[in-house]
Design an enzyme around this catalytic site. Structure first.
Site, PDB file in Angstrom:
ATOM      1  N   LYS A  35      40.737  41.656  44.244  1.00 37.33           N
ATOM      2  CA  LYS A  35      40.728  43.103  43.995  1.00 37.33           C
ATOM      3  C   LYS A  35      39.516  43.752  44.672  1.00 37.33           C
ATOM      4  O   LYS A  35      39.633  44.765  45.369  1.00 37.33           O
ATOM      5  CB  LYS A  35      40.668  43.334  42.479  1.00 37.33           C
ATOM      6  CG  LYS A  35      41.032  44.724  42.040  1.00 37.33           C
ATOM      7  CD  LYS A  35      41.013  44.858  40.531  1.00 37.33           C
ATOM      8  CE  LYS A  35      42.357  44.647  39.892  1.00 37.33           C
ATOM      9  NZ  LYS A  35      42.381  44.950  38.455  1.00 37.33           N
ATOM     10  N   ASN A 210      46.564  57.397  19.566  1.00 34.71           N
ATOM     11  CA  ASN A 210      47.673  56.681  20.202  1.00 34.71           C
ATOM     12  C   ASN A 210      48.764  56.321  19.204  1.00 34.71           C
ATOM     13  O   ASN A 210      49.954  56.415  19.511  1.00 34.71           O
ATOM     14  CB  ASN A 210      47.160  55.420  20.907  1.00 34.71           C
ATOM     15  CG  ASN A 210      46.730  55.727  22.330  1.00 34.71           C
ATOM     16  OD1 ASN A 210      46.737  56.877  22.738  1.00 34.71           O
ATOM     17  ND2 ASN A 210      46.354  54.717  23.079  1.00 34.71           N
ATOM     18  N   CYS A 262      49.279  50.785  26.687  1.00 34.44           N
ATOM     19  CA  CYS A 262      48.478  51.258  25.546  1.00 34.44           C
ATOM     20  C   CYS A 262      49.238  51.329  24.220  1.00 34.44           C
ATOM     21  O   CYS A 262      48.847  50.679  23.253  1.00 34.44           O
ATOM     22  CB  CYS A 262      47.877  52.623  25.861  1.00 34.44           C
ATOM     23  SG  CYS A 262      46.586  52.512  27.126  1.00 34.44           S
TER      24      CYS A 262
HETATM   25  P1  NAD Z   1      43.242  46.655  33.576  1.00 32.62           P
HETATM   26  O1  NAD Z   1      43.795  45.352  33.180  1.00 32.62           O
HETATM   27  O2  NAD Z   1      43.979  47.500  34.562  1.00 32.62           O
HETATM   28  O3  NAD Z   1      41.772  46.459  34.137  1.00 32.62           O
HETATM   29  C1  NAD Z   1      40.811  45.663  33.511  1.00 32.62           C
HETATM   30  C2  NAD Z   1      39.960  45.001  34.602  1.00 32.62           C
HETATM   31  O4  NAD Z   1      38.832  44.383  33.990  1.00 32.62           O
HETATM   32  C3  NAD Z   1      40.680  43.894  35.377  1.00 32.62           C
HETATM   33  O5  NAD Z   1      40.657  44.213  36.762  1.00 32.62           O
HETATM   34  C4  NAD Z   1      39.870  42.629  35.074  1.00 32.62           C
HETATM   35  O6  NAD Z   1      39.799  41.749  36.157  1.00 32.62           O
HETATM   36  C5  NAD Z   1      38.507  43.216  34.745  1.00 32.62           C
HETATM   37  N1  NAD Z   1      37.634  42.364  33.937  1.00 32.62           N
HETATM   38  C6  NAD Z   1      37.905  41.733  32.781  1.00 32.62           C
HETATM   39  N2  NAD Z   1      36.823  41.096  32.326  1.00 32.62           N
HETATM   40  C7  NAD Z   1      35.841  41.319  33.213  1.00 32.62           C
HETATM   41  C8  NAD Z   1      34.463  40.933  33.294  1.00 32.62           C
HETATM   42  N3  NAD Z   1      33.883  40.195  32.348  1.00 32.62           N
HETATM   43  N4  NAD Z   1      33.742  41.346  34.350  1.00 32.62           N
HETATM   44  C9  NAD Z   1      34.301  42.095  35.307  1.00 32.62           C
HETATM   45  N5  NAD Z   1      35.583  42.515  35.272  1.00 32.62           N
HETATM   46  C10 NAD Z   1      36.338  42.135  34.243  1.00 32.62           C
HETATM   47  O7  NAD Z   1      43.035  47.476  32.211  1.00 32.62           O
HETATM   48  P2  NAD Z   1      43.108  49.064  32.011  1.00 32.62           P
HETATM   49  O8  NAD Z   1      44.516  49.525  31.941  1.00 32.62           O
HETATM   50  O9  NAD Z   1      42.188  49.734  32.975  1.00 32.62           O
HETATM   51  O10 NAD Z   1      42.530  49.194  30.533  1.00 32.62           O
HETATM   52  C11 NAD Z   1      41.165  48.957  30.252  1.00 32.62           C
HETATM   53  C12 NAD Z   1      40.880  49.434  28.847  1.00 32.62           C
HETATM   54  O11 NAD Z   1      41.070  50.847  28.752  1.00 32.62           O
HETATM   55  C13 NAD Z   1      41.792  48.833  27.769  1.00 32.62           C
HETATM   56  O12 NAD Z   1      41.058  48.641  26.590  1.00 32.62           O
HETATM   57  C14 NAD Z   1      42.827  49.909  27.547  1.00 32.62           C
HETATM   58  O13 NAD Z   1      43.384  49.863  26.270  1.00 32.62           O
HETATM   59  C15 NAD Z   1      41.992  51.163  27.726  1.00 32.62           C
HETATM   60  N6  NAD Z   1      42.753  52.353  28.130  1.00 32.62           N
HETATM   61  C16 NAD Z   1      43.690  52.241  29.105  1.00 32.62           C
HETATM   62  C17 NAD Z   1      44.381  53.369  29.513  1.00 32.62           C
HETATM   63  C18 NAD Z   1      45.426  53.293  30.581  1.00 32.62           C
HETATM   64  O14 NAD Z   1      46.093  54.304  30.806  1.00 32.62           O
HETATM   65  N7  NAD Z   1      45.600  52.158  31.263  1.00 32.62           N
HETATM   66  C19 NAD Z   1      44.111  54.623  28.930  1.00 32.62           C
HETATM   67  C20 NAD Z   1      43.125  54.675  27.958  1.00 32.62           C
HETATM   68  C21 NAD Z   1      42.444  53.540  27.574  1.00 32.62           C
END
Ligand code: NAD
Length: 432
Positions: A35, A210, A262
């Site tokens: 990525k 949510n 979510c």
């Molecule tokens: P995602 O899976 O798209 O991205 C998470 C990223 O974190 C991944 O690329 C992963 O490789 C990286 N990661 C994990 N552990 C790591 C570490 N120790 N060091 C570095 N990188 C690390 O997830 P997302 O959809 O962006 O969601 C993230 C959070 O935000 C979740 O808690 C989700 O519930 C919340 N959220 C998401 C949305 C949405 O629309 N997707 C909206 C509001 C809140």
């Protein structure tokens, strides 16, 4: 301000790009090497309208950087944002905190000077205390505060929502931390509601919001079932309900059930947290059960439409969990497709943005088309599963020329029912 963002996914990347556009020096950190390599070589890793241009602009301006090194992203940062995933635990379905705990532990040793750690991931109440404890344990002399900064962006509108948030909720327990967040969001001062609350309230606001929206969707879906039995029209009912300012028109679109990364996981996590705290949240539990059944019911509806046809060819329009995104996580469309695959159905599908992500999930178990007309060639039924605007413009006369049988199961009420019926289609919408 110097900002490090841990996690470069659907939240971390738009947030990083947005904060860079506001003039901050942003480093996005991710442990996924491919990525970060893609982003470093100028290749965007997810689809969000308007994101790519801003991404290139800010990389070029030297404000947006990418790294796999925690040290590089965290050292000298004024603010470190945690935006890693909190998926459902495979057994208990509570929020799995392993990525949050790892991020907190990994970042701790690289802190220098006063730093605010803001948790943007959706996390259970009390996580701020846990993160604080993990950092203190690893680096007892670190000077830091942990704040809760929940994310409310809608996938498909992430860039728009970053620059035009309905509200910014901040759970901060110290004035010093509050001031850092106020500084960060200064460009939005007077333009949005900024709510400062206790950290535990902030963590709860995200789940409460949510779960409420998921219940609203489930409610209108149940009302749609009622309309189907009684001759009422759910679109008219929803319109009438939505004119009441206490109810509002949003989230009253009936469909194949809520999905995405979510609502399903957050309702399950909320239900788990409630049980752990001795509270029985009956509405949330009903929404979880009903929503899960709904996708199976939609698959049955599609199969029923072609039960007389031998080896029917099912044309699917839409695979993403909603329009405007390539995200297929917990997509109702994908779950319906999964049910159809299990029943041995022959499926060809098209989605304007999510073909790649869908292919990673189901591979060659289905066929893929290049456009919405190719999907219809010799099809016995058309199933519309995602509410892409493009599908609203489907030319029904052309569709009729291509299809073998003229059946439509429209799980998003996108097609004009009267027109379809006048043209001789056996049309089934939702709640009509
Ligand atoms: P995602 O899976 O798209 O991205 C998470 C990223 O974190 C991944 O690329 C992963 O490789 C990286 N990661 C994990 N552990 C790591 C570490 N120790 N060091 C570095 N990188 C690390 O997830 P997302 O959809 O962006 O969601 C993230 C959070 O935000 C979740 O808690 C989700 O519930 C919340 N959220 C998401 C949305 C949405 O629309 N997707 C909206 C509001 C809140």
């Amino acid at each position: 301000m110097k900002v490090g963002i841990i996690g470069t996914g659907y939240v971390g990347l738009p947030t990083g790009v947005g904060l860079a556009e506001l003039g901050n020096q942003v480093t996005c950190i991710d442990r996924e090497i491919s990525k970060i390599e893609a982003l470093k070589s100028g290749k965007i890793t997810l689809y969000e309208e308007g994101l790519e241009d801003l991404f290139h602009k800010n990389v070029k301006a030297g404000r947006l950087h990418f790294t796999t090194s925690m040290e590089e992203g965290v050292k000298d940062a004024d603010l470190v944002i945690i935006a890693v995933g909190t998926p459902p635990h495979p057994v208990t379905k509570e929020a799995d905190m392993k990525y949050i705990h790892a991020a907190a532990t990994e970042l701790a040793e690289h802190l220098s000077g006063y730093t605010v750690i803001a948790t943007k991931s959706t996390v259970p109440v009390g996580t701020g205390d846990v993160v604080e404890g993990l950092i203190q344990k690893k680096n007892p002399t670190a000077d830091f505060d942990v704040v809760s900064l929940p994310e409310f962006l809608r996938e498909g509108f992430a860039v728009h929502d970053f620059f035009h948030p309905d509200r910014i909720v901040v759970g901060a327990n110290t004035e010093k931390a509050k001031n850092v967040i106020k500084e960060l969001y200064k460009p939005f001062e007077g333009k949005t509601n900024m709510l400062f609350v206790k950290r535990r309230s902030s963590e709860t606001i995200k789940y409460a919001s949510n779960a409420f929206l998921a219940i609203k969707i489930h409610y209108i879906n149940e009302m749609a079932n009622f309309c189907e039995r009684t001759g009422a029209d759910i679109n008219e009912v929803a319109k009438g309900m939505g004119l009441d300012s206490r109810i509002g028109p949003k989230f009253l679109n009936p469909g194949p059930g809520y999905g995405g990364s979510c609502f399903p996981k957050d309702t399950m996590a909320m239900s788990y947290m409630a049980r752990q705290n001795g509270v029985d949240m009956t509405l949330i539990n009903a929404a979880i059960t009903g929503n899960s059944a709904r996708k199976k019911q939609m698959a049955e509806r599609i199969l029923n439409a072609v039960k007389e046809v031998k080896n029917p060819k099912i044309a699917v329009l839409g695979l993403a969990f909603k329009d405007g995104t390539d995200d297929c996580r917990e997509s109702p469309a994908m779950e319906i497709v999964g049910e159809l695959i299990n029943q041995g159905a022959n499926i060809i599908a098209y989605d304007p943005k999510a073909m790649g992500t869908a292919c990673m999930l189901v591979g060659n178990k289905i066929q893929y088309a290049d456009n919405m007309y190719q999907v219809l060639q010799d099809a016995d039924v058309l199933a519309i599963l995602t509410e892409w605007n493009e599908f609203k413009g489907l030319d029904l006369i052309k569709a009729k020329e291509l299809m073998r049988h003229f059946k439509i199961v429209d799980c998003r009420n996108l097609i004009a029912a009267d027109k379809a019926k006048d043209l001789g289609f056996d049309y089934q919408g939702i709640g009509k």
